[in-house]
Design an enzyme around this catalytic site. Sequence first.
Site, PDB file in Angstrom:
ATOM      1  N   ASN A  87      21.196 -32.732 -29.967  1.00 32.56           N
ATOM      2  CA  ASN A  87      21.869 -31.789 -30.858  1.00 32.56           C
ATOM      3  C   ASN A  87      22.856 -32.562 -31.731  1.00 32.56           C
ATOM      4  OD1 ASN A  87      23.489 -29.837 -32.047  1.00 32.56           O
ATOM      5  ND2 ASN A  87      23.735 -28.610 -30.195  1.00 32.56           N
ATOM      6  N   HIS A  89      17.909 -25.302 -36.050  1.00 32.49           N
ATOM      7  CA  HIS A  89      18.937 -26.155 -35.453  1.00 32.49           C
ATOM      8  C   HIS A  89      18.401 -26.667 -34.126  1.00 32.49           C
ATOM      9  CE1 HIS A  89      22.517 -27.675 -33.740  1.00 32.49           C
ATOM     10  NE2 HIS A  89      22.702 -26.672 -32.908  1.00 32.49           N
ATOM     11  N   CYS A  91      27.493 -26.070 -35.993  1.00 35.49           N
ATOM     12  CA  CYS A  91      26.040 -26.269 -36.078  1.00 35.49           C
ATOM     13  C   CYS A  91      25.388 -25.497 -37.225  1.00 35.49           C
ATOM     14  CB  CYS A  91      25.381 -25.898 -34.757  1.00 35.49           C
ATOM     15  SG  CYS A  91      26.019 -26.843 -33.356  1.00 35.49           S
TER      16      CYS A  91
END
Length: 322
Positions: free
Chosen positions: A279, A249, A114
């Site tokens: 996500n 993020h 990520c």
Amino acid sequence: MIRRAVVLGTGSALPARAVSNDELAGQVDTSDEWIRERTGIRTRYIAGEGETTSTLATGAARQALDAAGLEASDIDLIILATATPDQTFPATATKVQADLGIADCVAFDVAAVCSGFLYAVTVADSMIRSGAANRALVIGSETFSRILDWEDRGTCVLFGDGAGAMVLAAEESENGERGILAAKLHADGRHNQLLYVDGGPSTTGTVGKLRMKGQEVFRHAVVNLASVLQEVLALADMTAADIDWVVPHQANARILEGTARKLGLAREKVVMTVDQHANTSAASVPLAFDLAVRDGRIKRGDVVVMEAMGGGFTWGACLLRY
């Protein structure tokens, strides 16, 4: 004269199929209310046949090049952040290079999950500052749906597929105010078992599935992200009051709100797209950045900080004047 990497253009790409919480509830033991209350997610996009990490990356790259007013042949560096490459090798960045019709440039992948886009931007910035590159295409692209355990409701509802891209170019000026001002990266491999994939070419010979201990990841994320944001502000000799936008993020709405509170930032300054995309790992920061540019929130001259934390753990932040 000060040489910096400036953002010339951004782009993004999503798969054709959007999947709502209600649709997922028909496949696993969950509900729209359960997902929204815990994560803020309402929908996500899932790659279908013919949609891969490289095709999404190429789509986002084309948009970014158009926004920058450049041809693909103007690019001399491609860095692709991904944890879901098309193949074990070669680098998916080289597939994007070929799809764009670029005969020769530096092209490689970065694997920091990520945080991958922040790692990729920092590497591109370093290469541009040093003169090793002049115009870089930095991409985050993922097809996380292909490494999910669709029987694990604790993880399969959290992720989606997509890509985001940014064109960075060298610019020299007397004051160097525009462009990437500061970046800070971290990693701590001791936390491997909190967020990982249980497979790999060298261990199981399989792709594996994503595994996560959500509560422990949440606890580390809020602390680490607030800390690295303070670090990058100190490097640029700025304070939270100087920030126009935070592009984080997009892991979980509660993590984003908790980080903003720790910094004393208004929620309205945080670009939040987790409700739309879930996500998307390395794609989430550039996807959110592009959306905020295109809807007019992020304007030229704005001070923007990007931040992320992912498996590893890896985490980092990047401060720029757009």
